[in-house]
Design a protein around this motif. Structure first.
Motif, short mmCIF file in Angstrom:
data_model
loop_
_atom_site.label_atom_id
_atom_site.label_comp_id
_atom_site.label_asym_id
_atom_site.label_seq_id
_atom_site.Cartn_x
_atom_site.Cartn_y
_atom_site.Cartn_z
N SER A 123 -6.88 16.96 2.68
CA SER A 123 -6.63 16.58 1.28
C SER A 123 -5.41 15.67 1.17
O SER A 123 -5.44 14.66 0.46
CB SER A 123 -6.43 17.83 0.42
N GLN A 124 -4.35 16.02 1.88
CA GLN A 124 -3.15 15.18 1.85
C GLN A 124 -3.45 13.79 2.38
O GLN A 124 -2.99 12.78 1.81
CB GLN A 124 -2.03 15.83 2.65
N GLU A 125 -4.21 13.73 3.46
CA GLU A 125 -4.56 12.43 4.02
C GLU A 125 -5.41 11.63 3.03
O GLU A 125 -5.21 10.42 2.85
CB GLU A 125 -5.30 12.59 5.35
N ARG A 156 -4.34 8.05 1.32
CA ARG A 156 -5.18 6.84 1.37
C ARG A 156 -5.46 6.32 -0.03
O ARG A 156 -5.52 5.11 -0.24
CB ARG A 156 -6.49 7.14 2.10
N ALA A 157 -5.65 7.23 -0.97
CA ALA A 157 -5.89 6.82 -2.35
C ALA A 157 -4.66 6.15 -2.95
O ALA A 157 -4.77 5.17 -3.69
CB ALA A 157 -6.30 8.02 -3.19
N MET A 158 -3.49 6.66 -2.61
CA MET A 158 -2.25 6.13 -3.18
C MET A 158 -2.06 4.64 -2.83
O MET A 158 -1.72 3.84 -3.70
CB MET A 158 -1.06 6.93 -2.69
N VAL A 159 -2.33 4.28 -1.57
CA VAL A 159 -2.13 2.88 -1.19
C VAL A 159 -3.21 1.97 -1.76
O VAL A 159 -3.03 0.76 -1.80
CB VAL A 159 -2.03 2.70 0.34
N ARG A 160 -4.31 2.57 -2.21
CA ARG A 160 -5.41 1.78 -2.81
C ARG A 160 -5.55 2.07 -4.31
O ARG A 160 -6.57 1.78 -4.92
CB ARG A 160 -6.73 2.14 -2.12
N TRP A 161 -4.53 2.69 -4.89
CA TRP A 161 -4.65 3.20 -6.24
C TRP A 161 -5.01 2.13 -7.27
O TRP A 161 -5.77 2.39 -8.20
CB TRP A 161 -3.37 3.93 -6.66
N GLU A 162 -4.52 0.94 -7.09
CA GLU A 162 -4.82 -0.12 -8.05
C GLU A 162 -6.33 -0.32 -8.17
O GLU A 162 -6.87 -0.49 -9.25
CB GLU A 162 -4.14 -1.42 -7.61
N ARG A 163 -7.03 -0.26 -7.03
CA ARG A 163 -8.49 -0.43 -7.04
C ARG A 163 -9.20 0.88 -7.42
O ARG A 163 -10.10 0.89 -8.25
CB ARG A 163 -8.96 -0.89 -5.65
N VAL A 182 -11.62 10.58 -3.73
CA VAL A 182 -10.67 11.36 -2.94
C VAL A 182 -11.38 12.55 -2.29
O VAL A 182 -11.19 12.84 -1.11
CB VAL A 182 -9.48 11.84 -3.81
N ARG A 183 -12.21 13.24 -3.06
CA ARG A 183 -12.95 14.39 -2.52
C ARG A 183 -13.85 13.95 -1.37
O ARG A 183 -13.90 14.60 -0.33
CB ARG A 183 -13.76 15.06 -3.62
N ARG A 184 -14.54 12.84 -1.53
CA ARG A 184 -15.43 12.34 -0.48
C ARG A 184 -14.64 12.02 0.79
O ARG A 184 -15.05 12.36 1.90
CB ARG A 184 -16.16 11.09 -0.99
#
Length: 175
Positions: free
Chosen positions: A36-38, A42-49, A60-62
């Protein structure tokens, strides 16, 4: 700044749910948290998209599920390899002297430990130790001498302590 705050709110409101769902899939709380943390990192660095997706939570769940599946596959492959190779050979337990020397070596500064291990345990000549560490041969020789001296002092101090403890035990046994 708004994106960071938006992600922080997203993380705070969805993290526990993702961990719980991954835990139900894996049965391992530690793996669930790691995956989950990982996924969130990953979502944080791509959050804009990702924030523009209809369901960022599903993304994120996927990702967390995929990471968990990969870990389970890796664990299964590792277990298969271990079973195929059989148990490791048994080693006799270390004797007291070995333990004392290892503990004494650990107390030495790294620069002395390096040369002692490379020269005495790996049997590398002084020249090769110097090349490997990128220092002059004279430096290796100096560190060897100082390291041996310090090691000797440490071991002598410990011998003295052992003798005191041994005499104390003998006197207590006599009483």
């Amino acid at each position: 700044m708004a994106d960071t705050t938006e992600f922080e709110i997203f993380y705070a409101t969805t993290y526990r749910r993702v961990v719980a769902q991954v835990y139900l899939m894996t049965g391992d709380a530690h793996d669930a948290e790691e995956c989950s943390q990982e996924a969130f990192s990953r979502a944080m660095v791509r959050w804009e998209r990702i924030s523009g997706y209809e369901a960022p939570y599903a993304w994120v769940r996927r990702v967390a599920f995929n990471l968990a599946c990969s870990r389970m596959r890796q664990a299964r492959r590792a277990m298969t390899a271990l079973v195929r190779m059989g148990p490791p050979p048994s080693h006799p337990p270390a004797d007291v002297n070995t333990v004392l020397v290892v503990e004494a070596v650990r107390t030495l500064p790294v620069k002395y430990r390096q040369v002692l291990v490379l020269h005495h345990l790996l049997d590398l000549p002084v020249r090769e130790v110097a090349e490997e560490l990128g220092v002059p041969e004279a430096t290796v020789k100096t560190r060897l001498a100082r390291g041996r001296r310090r090691l000797s002092d440490i071991l002598e101090d410990r011998d003295a302590c052992w003798e005191e403890v041994g005499h104390g035990r003998q006197e207590a046994a006599r009483a």
